[in-house]
Design a protein around this motif. Structure first.
Motif, PDB file in Angstrom:
ATOM      1  N   VAL A  67       0.906  -1.179   0.013  1.00  0.00           N
ATOM      2  CA  VAL A  67       0.041  -0.017   0.051  1.00  0.00           C
ATOM      3  C   VAL A  67       0.800   1.209  -0.360  1.00  0.00           C
ATOM      4  CG1 VAL A  67      -1.938   1.291   1.125  1.00  0.00           C
ATOM      5  CG2 VAL A  67      -1.745  -1.334   1.242  1.00  0.00           C
ATOM      6  N   GLY A  68       0.669   2.264  -0.939  1.00  0.00           N
ATOM      7  CA  GLY A  68       1.358   3.624  -1.051  1.00  0.00           C
ATOM      8  C   GLY A  68       0.509   4.572  -0.656  1.00  0.00           C
TER       9      GLY A  68
ATOM     10  N   GLU B 265     -19.364   7.490  -4.635  1.00  0.00           N
ATOM     11  CA  GLU B 265     -19.932   6.365  -5.563  1.00  0.00           C
ATOM     12  C   GLU B 265     -21.519   6.546  -5.343  1.00  0.00           C
ATOM     13  OE1 GLU B 265     -18.318   4.434  -7.104  1.00  0.00           O
ATOM     14  OE2 GLU B 265     -16.515   4.653  -6.521  1.00  0.00           O
ATOM     15  N   GLY B 266     -22.182   7.265  -4.312  1.00  0.00           N
ATOM     16  CA  GLY B 266     -23.421   7.498  -4.397  1.00  0.00           C
ATOM     17  C   GLY B 266     -23.708   8.191  -2.954  1.00  0.00           C
ATOM     18  N   ASP B 267     -24.914   8.253  -2.486  1.00  0.00           N
ATOM     19  CA  ASP B 267     -25.219   9.013  -1.108  1.00  0.00           C
ATOM     20  C   ASP B 267     -24.540   8.014  -0.047  1.00  0.00           C
ATOM     21  OD1 ASP B 267     -26.789  10.715  -2.740  1.00  0.00           O
ATOM     22  OD2 ASP B 267     -28.669   9.760  -2.190  1.00  0.00           O
ATOM     23  N   ARG B 268     -23.616   9.019   0.515  1.00  0.00           N
ATOM     24  CA  ARG B 268     -22.969   8.663   1.895  1.00  0.00           C
ATOM     25  C   ARG B 268     -22.005   7.165   1.364  1.00  0.00           C
ATOM     26  NH1 ARG B 268     -27.956   9.725   2.912  1.00  0.00           N
ATOM     27  NH2 ARG B 268     -28.496   7.628   3.311  1.00  0.00           N
ATOM     28  N   VAL B 269     -21.622   7.134   0.289  1.00  0.00           N
ATOM     29  CA  VAL B 269     -20.590   6.087  -0.329  1.00  0.00           C
ATOM     30  C   VAL B 269     -19.581   6.653  -0.898  1.00  0.00           C
ATOM     31  CG1 VAL B 269     -20.443   3.900  -1.419  1.00  0.00           C
ATOM     32  CG2 VAL B 269     -22.784   4.689  -0.563  1.00  0.00           C
ATOM     33  N   VAL B 270     -18.441   6.366  -0.482  1.00  0.00           N
ATOM     34  CA  VAL B 270     -17.214   7.113  -0.888  1.00  0.00           C
ATOM     35  C   VAL B 270     -16.142   5.779  -0.909  1.00  0.00           C
ATOM     36  CG1 VAL B 270     -15.424   8.725  -0.328  1.00  0.00           C
ATOM     37  CG2 VAL B 270     -17.768   9.066   0.125  1.00  0.00           C
ATOM     38  N   THR B 271     -15.438   5.890  -1.915  1.00  0.00           N
ATOM     39  CA  THR B 271     -14.233   5.232  -2.345  1.00  0.00           C
ATOM     40  C   THR B 271     -12.726   6.066  -2.106  1.00  0.00           C
ATOM     41  OG1 THR B 271     -15.644   3.583  -3.574  1.00  0.00           O
ATOM     42  CG2 THR B 271     -13.352   3.516  -3.895  1.00  0.00           C
ATOM     43  N   HIS B 272     -11.874   5.300  -1.286  1.00  0.00           N
ATOM     44  CA  HIS B 272     -10.503   5.860  -0.934  1.00  0.00           C
ATOM     45  C   HIS B 272      -9.710   5.250  -2.139  1.00  0.00           C
ATOM     46  CE1 HIS B 272     -11.472   8.697   2.203  1.00  0.00           C
ATOM     47  NE2 HIS B 272     -12.391   7.929   2.362  1.00  0.00           N
ATOM     48  N   TYR B 273      -8.699   5.831  -2.821  1.00  0.00           N
ATOM     49  CA  TYR B 273      -7.677   5.049  -3.732  1.00  0.00           C
ATOM     50  C   TYR B 273      -6.339   5.245  -3.145  1.00  0.00           C
ATOM     51  CZ  TYR B 273     -11.411   4.889  -6.999  1.00  0.00           C
ATOM     52  OH  TYR B 273     -12.552   4.716  -7.578  1.00  0.00           O
ATOM     53  N   PHE B 274      -5.560   3.998  -2.968  1.00  0.00           N
ATOM     54  CA  PHE B 274      -4.115   4.131  -2.684  1.00  0.00           C
ATOM     55  C   PHE B 274      -3.305   3.580  -3.699  1.00  0.00           C
ATOM     56  CE2 PHE B 274      -6.991   4.217   1.049  1.00  0.00           C
ATOM     57  CZ  PHE B 274      -6.509   4.913   2.105  1.00  0.00           C
ATOM     58  N   ALA B 275      -2.353   4.063  -3.741  1.00  0.00           N
ATOM     59  CA  ALA B 275      -1.460   3.387  -4.912  1.00  0.00           C
ATOM     60  C   ALA B 275      -0.820   1.896  -4.366  1.00  0.00           C
ATOM     61  CB  ALA B 275       0.149   4.093  -4.706  1.00  0.00           C
ATOM     62  N   CYS B 276      -0.631   1.180  -5.493  1.00  0.00           N
ATOM     63  CA  CYS B 276      -0.278  -0.458  -5.306  1.00  0.00           C
ATOM     64  C   CYS B 276       1.196  -0.310  -5.427  1.00  0.00           C
ATOM     65  CB  CYS B 276      -1.079  -1.282  -6.189  1.00  0.00           C
ATOM     66  SG  CYS B 276      -0.428  -2.994  -6.003  1.00  0.00           S
TER      67      CYS B 276
ATOM     68  N   ARG C   2       1.958  -2.568 -11.666  1.00  0.00           N
ATOM     69  CA  ARG C   2       2.389  -1.265 -11.939  1.00  0.00           C
ATOM     70  C   ARG C   2       1.264  -0.634 -12.487  1.00  0.00           C
ATOM     71  NH1 ARG C   2       4.143   1.149 -16.219  1.00  0.00           N
ATOM     72  NH2 ARG C   2       4.325  -0.852 -17.643  1.00  0.00           N
ATOM     73  N   GLY C   3       0.778   0.333 -12.019  1.00  0.00           N
ATOM     74  CA  GLY C   3      -0.430   1.324 -12.530  1.00  0.00           C
ATOM     75  C   GLY C   3      -1.732   0.925 -11.835  1.00  0.00           C
ATOM     76  N   TRP C   4      -1.587  -0.037 -11.131  1.00  0.00           N
ATOM     77  CA  TRP C   4      -2.957  -0.137 -10.299  1.00  0.00           C
ATOM     78  C   TRP C   4      -3.224   0.531  -8.972  1.00  0.00           C
ATOM     79  CZ3 TRP C   4      -6.105  -4.806 -11.472  1.00  0.00           C
ATOM     80  CH2 TRP C   4      -5.945  -5.441 -12.605  1.00  0.00           C
ATOM     81  N   ARG C   5      -4.292   0.213  -8.436  1.00  0.00           N
ATOM     82  CA  ARG C   5      -4.492   0.938  -7.201  1.00  0.00           C
ATOM     83  C   ARG C   5      -5.576   0.457  -6.411  1.00  0.00           C
ATOM     84  NH1 ARG C   5      -7.949   6.234  -9.693  1.00  0.00           N
ATOM     85  NH2 ARG C   5      -9.406   4.985 -10.803  1.00  0.00           N
ATOM     86  N   TRP C   6      -5.346   0.331  -5.244  1.00  0.00           N
ATOM     87  CA  TRP C   6      -6.244  -0.023  -3.931  1.00  0.00           C
ATOM     88  C   TRP C   6      -7.541   0.866  -3.653  1.00  0.00           C
ATOM     89  CZ3 TRP C   6      -5.575  -5.109  -2.773  1.00  0.00           C
ATOM     90  CH2 TRP C   6      -4.287  -5.540  -2.919  1.00  0.00           C
TER      91      TRP C   6
ATOM     92  N   GLU D  80     -15.855  -2.470   1.380  1.00  0.00           N
ATOM     93  CA  GLU D  80     -15.097  -3.500   0.802  1.00  0.00           C
ATOM     94  C   GLU D  80     -13.742  -3.043   0.400  1.00  0.00           C
ATOM     95  OE1 GLU D  80     -16.754  -5.030  -2.931  1.00  0.00           O
ATOM     96  OE2 GLU D  80     -16.660  -2.952  -3.919  1.00  0.00           O
ATOM     97  N   THR D  81     -12.542  -3.839  -0.073  1.00  0.00           N
ATOM     98  CA  THR D  81     -11.274  -3.411  -0.427  1.00  0.00           C
ATOM     99  C   THR D  81     -11.120  -4.277  -1.581  1.00  0.00           C
ATOM    100  OG1 THR D  81     -10.724  -2.721   1.712  1.00  0.00           O
ATOM    101  CG2 THR D  81      -9.025  -2.999   0.256  1.00  0.00           C
ATOM    102  N   VAL D  82     -10.907  -3.654  -2.865  1.00  0.00           N
ATOM    103  CA  VAL D  82     -10.453  -4.232  -4.046  1.00  0.00           C
ATOM    104  C   VAL D  82      -9.271  -3.780  -4.626  1.00  0.00           C
ATOM    105  CG1 VAL D  82     -12.740  -5.154  -4.406  1.00  0.00           C
ATOM    106  CG2 VAL D  82     -12.099  -3.039  -5.263  1.00  0.00           C
ATOM    107  N   LEU D  83      -8.744  -4.392  -5.732  1.00  0.00           N
ATOM    108  CA  LEU D  83      -7.460  -3.945  -6.442  1.00  0.00           C
ATOM    109  C   LEU D  83      -8.096  -3.431  -7.848  1.00  0.00           C
ATOM    110  CD1 LEU D  83      -4.365  -3.375  -6.594  1.00  0.00           C
ATOM    111  CD2 LEU D  83      -4.065  -5.760  -7.221  1.00  0.00           C
ATOM    112  N   LEU D  84      -7.833  -2.309  -8.192  1.00  0.00           N
ATOM    113  CA  LEU D  84      -8.527  -1.892  -9.491  1.00  0.00           C
ATOM    114  C   LEU D  84      -7.291  -1.267 -10.436  1.00  0.00           C
ATOM    115  CD1 LEU D  84     -11.723  -0.118  -8.169  1.00  0.00           C
ATOM    116  CD2 LEU D  84     -11.487  -2.431  -9.062  1.00  0.00           C
TER     117      LEU D  84
END
Length: 312
Positions: free
Chosen positions: A30-31, A39-50, A56-60, A77-81
């Motif tokens: 995790v970087g 993502e919606g009402d009271r739904v937020v996604t935080h992105y972290f560098a992988c 390379r070029g992916w993010r959590w 949830e936590t996923v790799l995108l």
């Protein structure tokens, strides 16, 4: 409807999202925090560098949410995108579309679909077990004097095999045309080799004719030095190995050797032989008669035969 503005409480919970991401991915993967998206009402996604080298070029992506009128933020949830510059696998393609010529190896099986457009039903005779030919074959033999000969079932089956019958499916017209187009593209008159050839395969002595409906357009090359050796070529194809492109003249044959000598010849006799078999005659070398000793100049020898004048 999705809200374009991230929820304030969920967006401020960066440390909570990082802790959840570290727990899921590990501290070495995790970087830095890259941003937040609603993502919606009271739904937020935080992105972290992988930070893993393989991604390379992916993010959590860790998604947080909260209930209506609640201040406690919960974890979704936590996923790799993949990111915009991520290395992705190619789009999945069915095996039937991925298969290329030459991919098959020993032991491989290539199934064909039941409705393959390249094939069409053939004639096996299974639908007509009691056809007219079978009934004629089982009838009694003709009487004496009759010249009608009814073929047996084995003879009919052998003839059908020679004609290509007896197969469940045969090549359709569509399959025939696609095959001809494919062969013509590889060994046809539009190739660079054919454009530079002195003549086409239709007049080449190395062309092996084929039978069937393709005989007027294709043949098999039998020139081991040609790039199409053993391949089906268009009659308009050609290469530098054409049988009549450059015919080498026969080398001149040298004349047979003649020895300048005589064989099986008798020696030339210079005079008549006497009773004892001795030959008498004129000596052409010394110019005297060996018998009398007379020289060519009229002198008389001494009887020794050396041509010297006699002395008294």
């Amino acid at each position: 409807m999705r809200s374009r503005t991230p929820d304030r409480l969920c967006a401020e919970a960066v440390e909570l999202a990082r802790a959840v991401t570290l727990e899921a991915a590990g501290p070495d993967a995790v970087g830095e925090h890259l941003g937040v998206a609603a993502e919606g009402d009271r739904v937020v996604t935080h992105y972290f560098a992988c930070t893993e080298a393989a991604y390379r070029g992916w993010r959590w992506a860790t998604t947080l949410t909260r209930a209506s009128r609640a201040k406690a933020v919960t974890i979704d949830e936590t996923v790799l995108l993949p990111g915009t510059d991520a290395v992705l696998a190619p789009e999945w393609v069915p095996w039937s579309e991925r298969l290329r010529p030459g991919d098959m190896g020993p032991g491989d099986l290539l199934p064909t679909e039941a409705d393959d457009l390249r094939l069409e039903p053939g004639w096996t005779g299974e639908d007509e077990p009691r056809g007219p030919l079978a009934e004629l074959a089982e009838q009694e033999q003709p009487q004496a004097g009759e010249d009608v000969v009814v073929p047996s079932v084995a003879t009919i089956a052998a003839l059908a095999g020679q004609l290509g019958l007896g197969r469940p499916r045969v090549l359709s017209r569509y399959g025939l045309h696609t095959a001809a187009d494919r062969w013509d593209e590889q060994f046809g008159p539009k190739t660079a080799m054919a454009q530079a050839a002195p003549a086409n395969c239709a007049s080449c002595g190395f062309l092996v004719p084929i039978s069937g409906s393709l005989s007027q357009a294709f043949g098999v090359c039998a020139n081991e030095f040609s790039p199409a050796d053993g391949r089906l070529v268009s009659l308009g194809y050609g290469c530098g190995g054409h049988s009549e492109a450059a015919v080498m003249p026969k080398p001149p044959q040298p004349a047979p050797m003649v020895l300048d000598e005589f064989h099986d010849t008798d020696p030339l006799s210079l005079g008549a032989a006497d009773g004892n078999g001795a030959a008498h005659g004129h000596d052409p070398v010394h110019g005297h008669d060996p018998a009398t000793g007379d020289g060519a100049d009229g002198t008389h020898g001494d009887g020794n035969g050396d041509g010297a004048p006699a002395t008294s």
